[in-house]
Each structure stands twice: as structure tokens, then as C-alpha cells.
Design a protein around this motif. Structure first.
Motif, short mmCIF file in Angstrom:
data_model
loop_
_atom_site.label_atom_id
_atom_site.label_comp_id
_atom_site.label_asym_id
_atom_site.label_seq_id
_atom_site.Cartn_x
_atom_site.Cartn_y
_atom_site.Cartn_z
N SER A 88 0.83 -1.21 0.00
CA SER A 88 0.00 0.00 0.00
C SER A 88 0.87 1.26 0.00
O SER A 88 0.57 2.24 -0.70
N ASN A 102 -6.26 1.18 3.54
CA ASN A 102 -5.60 -0.06 3.97
C ASN A 102 -4.54 0.21 5.02
O ASN A 102 -4.40 -0.55 5.99
N PRO A 153 -5.22 2.53 -0.86
CA PRO A 153 -4.01 2.32 -0.05
C PRO A 153 -4.02 3.07 1.27
O PRO A 153 -3.58 2.54 2.29
#
Length: 400
Positions: free
Chosen positions: A278, A294, A291
Motif C-alpha cells: 500500500s 488499507n 491504499p
């Protein structure tokens, strides 16, 4: 030191002659010429004759030149035991209809299993591969046994078919190991699989960014597919997403076998790799929203219980966030001043704060009219403390 008989190139005809009866056993030999299996040409007339059935067995032999294995018929077993291959071993586009065994062998050169089909057992027990190894579109229709095998460099099962069983018992890949693109119709047998973290190819997003910048006709999917296929098919590099997917596959296989204890380390490694992936996507501007989302989730999971593996870390996380938010809430009531004298701390109220369902007026004895920020920090603190308690329980259930 063992004195091995040398079979030079000018004695290749004699070497082939020993095979014409379909049974040949070689011990302590040095083969100084290129070998191609099977031997189809008659040793004296040059005419092609059918191979007889049998067992070809090599033990304690050194092969100083390339070994090429083409189609091998049924019941034509080939065994190499405690042998050293100094040059390349090629099984390109071969169809192996009988058992092939490489037991306790050392492969010093490159090994190429490009488009090879093993219709029966392929046994590499206790062998060592010193160069990068790729099973590109290799078909293992029966058992593929890599027990006690050591891979000194990257090993990739790129688009390989595992139809029945892939055995990874006491297997030791010292560098990268890639199962992400393999077709797993069958199962994995995993026990004491020594598989540590390793360096991956992290430039794929940089390559993708450069390709999209230089070539306007490329869509994102087209550019990614072209770069990705080049990496996994033409080189021995392992992209970081392949590493994460390999961890997921192994974790999933172990969980399906109810082996939750051994599955936990791969769950942790999968999450850690996803975290790094990420960051790379943000760094090269490939993606942004997903990302970031995440990273937030993975960071909290790592801090709260180390991705579901540590209940002690869950307890420490809960106490830590509880202390922080309780202090911030307390600083907005009365004439609060922080002191290092722990006997003056509000322990009774802190214990109540650690209960996410505590009353909003539990601090009324100290200040009947707390300020707005008290309620803000109190509310946020409930969320984090509740999350910490949940993560602690999850970590306690890691063995299910």
C-alpha cells in the motif's frame, strides 16, 4: 576421497550401449559429455530403435555438461541419487510418463522445467538448487515431492499446475518462493516449512508509472499486464503482490487442514506485505484512496494485536489508549493538573472509563458541569477502548 571413473566424450557410444537393454546402473562416474534422455539412436548402426523398459539409475555421479530430458515413455523410471549437476538441467516441453527421482542431488547450474508434464511422481527429496529455479507452466499430475529441498535462490511456480499434491515438508527456500500464479487443483502438504521474509521486486509500480507517462495509448490495465507478465515469465523476480498472494495461499491451505497454529505466521506476513504494498502504491501515485484506507486499518491491526496473534499486545493497547483519552478528557474538568504521584491519580474513574458503556456523568462528583471537549474525548475514547477489547478477544481466539 572417492576415485570416480571418467566417461569422456569419445566414449559416448559405449555409454549409450549400456542402455540398450533398458537397465543401466552407474556408480561413482564422471560424465564428461552432454546427455540427452532417452537414447533413441542405436549405438552402432545409427538407426532409431524402440527403447526397452527398465530402470536407469545414477548414484554418486558428477555430470560436467548439460543434461536434456525429453519425452520419457511409461515404465521408464529415471533415478539420480547423490549426484552433482555442474551445468544446466533442461526438461523443456518434455512429457515424463514414469517416475523421475532426484534424491539428495545438487544442481549447480540452471534448471529449466519449461512446459514439462510429469504424469507420475516427481521426487526432488533433499536436493539443493543453487541457481534461480522456475517451473514455468510445468504440469505435476501426480505427487510433486520437494521434501527437505533447499533453494538457494528464488523459486517460482509460474502458471504451474498442481493437480494432486505438492509436498513441502522441511523445505527451505532461502530467498523468494512464489506460488501466486500456480493453478492449485490439488492440495499442499506443509510441515516445518522454513519460509522467512525476503526481498521482492518493488519497482513494478515505478515501471508502471513510467510506462503510463511515456505511452499515452496504454491504459492502466494494459500497461500493468504487460509489465507484470514480463517480470514473472521472463525473469526470476517476484513482485510484492505475488509475495502477499503466496502467503495467503499457504495460510488458506493450512486453515483448511485445521492447522491454525502454523497458519498464524503467514497471516501476519500477509498483512505486513499488504502494508508495504500500500505504501508503494501511494509513493508512485498508482492508487490513493484504497491504499490510505488499507494503511489505516493495517496500522491499527498491527498496533492492537499484531494482526490477531498477540493478546498481550491487545491488553497493552487497550490500557494505553484508555490512559491517553482518559487524561485528555480529565484535563477539561475542574482544576485538573497532571502529577507523577500515582497515589493522586483517579483510579476509580479510570476503571469506569475502561468500560465502553460507562455513564456520561460518571465524573459528576469532580465537576458537575464539564466542558464540551470532555464529552468529545470521552466519546472517542469509548471507541478506541472498545476496539482494543475486541482485538484482545480476537487474539485470544487465534487458535479457534
Amino acid at each position: 576421497m572417492i576415485e570416480r571413473e571418467r566417461i569422456p566424450d569419445d566414449e559416448e557410444k559405449t555409454f549409450k550401449k549400456l542402455f540398450r537393454d533398458g537397465l543401466a546402473m552407474f556408480y561413482d562416474k564422471i560424465i564428461d559429455h552432454r546427455l540427452v534422455f532417452p537414447f533413441n539412436d542405436h549405438y552402432d548402426t545409427g538407426t532409431v530403435v524402440p527403447l526397452m523398459l527398465g530402470e536407469f539409475f545414477f548414484r554418486d555421479c558428477h555430470f560436467n555438461h548439460e543434461i536434456v530430458i525429453t519425452d520419457i515413455p511409461e515404465n521408464y523410471n529415471l533415478t539420480f541419487k547423490n549426484c552433482i549437476f555442474k551445468e544446466n538441467l533442461r526438461l523443456e516441453n518434455a512429457i515424463i510418463k514414469s517416475n523421475v527421482r532426484f534424491r539428495d542431488c545438487r544442481f549447480l547450474g540452471e534448471t529449466d522445467f519449461h512446459h514439462t508434464r510429469f504424469e507420475k511422481r516427481a521426487d526432488f527429496w533433499k536436493s539443493t538448487f543453487y541457481q534461480n529455479t522456475k517451473f514455468y507452466k510445468t504440469e505435476f499430475l501426480d505427487i510433486a515431492d520437494f521434501s527437505a529441498v533447499c533453494f538457494k535462490e528464488n523459486v517460482l511456480f509460474t502458471h504451474a499446475l498442481i493437480h494432486k499434491l505438492l509436498v513441502l515438508r522441511n523445505t527451505n527456500p532461502e530467498k523468494g518462493f512464489d506460488l501466486s500464479t500456480a493453478v492449485l487443483v490439488g492440495d499442499l502438504s506443509i510441515f516445518n516449512f522454513k519460509f522467512d521474509d525476503y526481498t521482492t521486486y518493488t519497482q513494478i509500480y515505478k515501471d508502471l508509472d513510467n510506462a503510463l507517462t511515456k505511452e499515452d495509448t496504454f491504459s492502466y490495465d494494459e500497461a500493468y499486464t504487460a509489465i507484470y507478465e514480463t517480470i514473472i515469465a521472463e525473469s526470476y523476480q517476484i513482485p510484492i503482490e505475488n509475495k502477499r498472494e503466496t502467503y495467503r495461499i499457504i495460510k488458506h491451505q493450512l486453515e483448511n487442514q485445521k492447522n491454525y497454529i502454523d497458519a498464524i505466521p503467514y497471516k501476519v506476513k500477509e498483512s505486513r506485505t499488504h502494508f508495504k504494498e500500500s505504501w508503494l502504491q501511494i509513493r508512485y501515485g498508482v492508487h490513493l484512496f484504497n491504499p490510505i484506507s488499507n494503511i489505516i486499518v493495517l496500522s491499527l491491526n498491527g498496533l492492537s494485536n499484531w494482526f490477531g496473534s498477540s493478546y498481550i499486545q491487545g491488553i497493552l493497547f487497550t490500557l494505553s489508549v484508555g490512559t491517553i483519552f482518559f487524561h485528555w478528557a480529565l484535563s477539561h474538568i475542574g482544576n485538573f493538573e497532571f502529577t507523577m504521584d500515582y497515589t493522586q491519580w483517579q483510579w476509580d474513574y479510570f476503571v469506569q472509563f475502561l468500560n465502553p458503556t460507562h455513564r456520561f456523568d460518571y465524573m459528576k462528583a469532580i465537576d458537575a458541569h464539564p466542558r464540551t471537549w470532555f464529552f468529545i474525548w470521552d466519546f472517542i475514547g469509548r471507541i478506541f477502548v472498545g476496539y482494543g477489547i475486541y482485538q484482545t478477544i480476537q487474539a485470544f481466539r487465534k487458535y479457534r
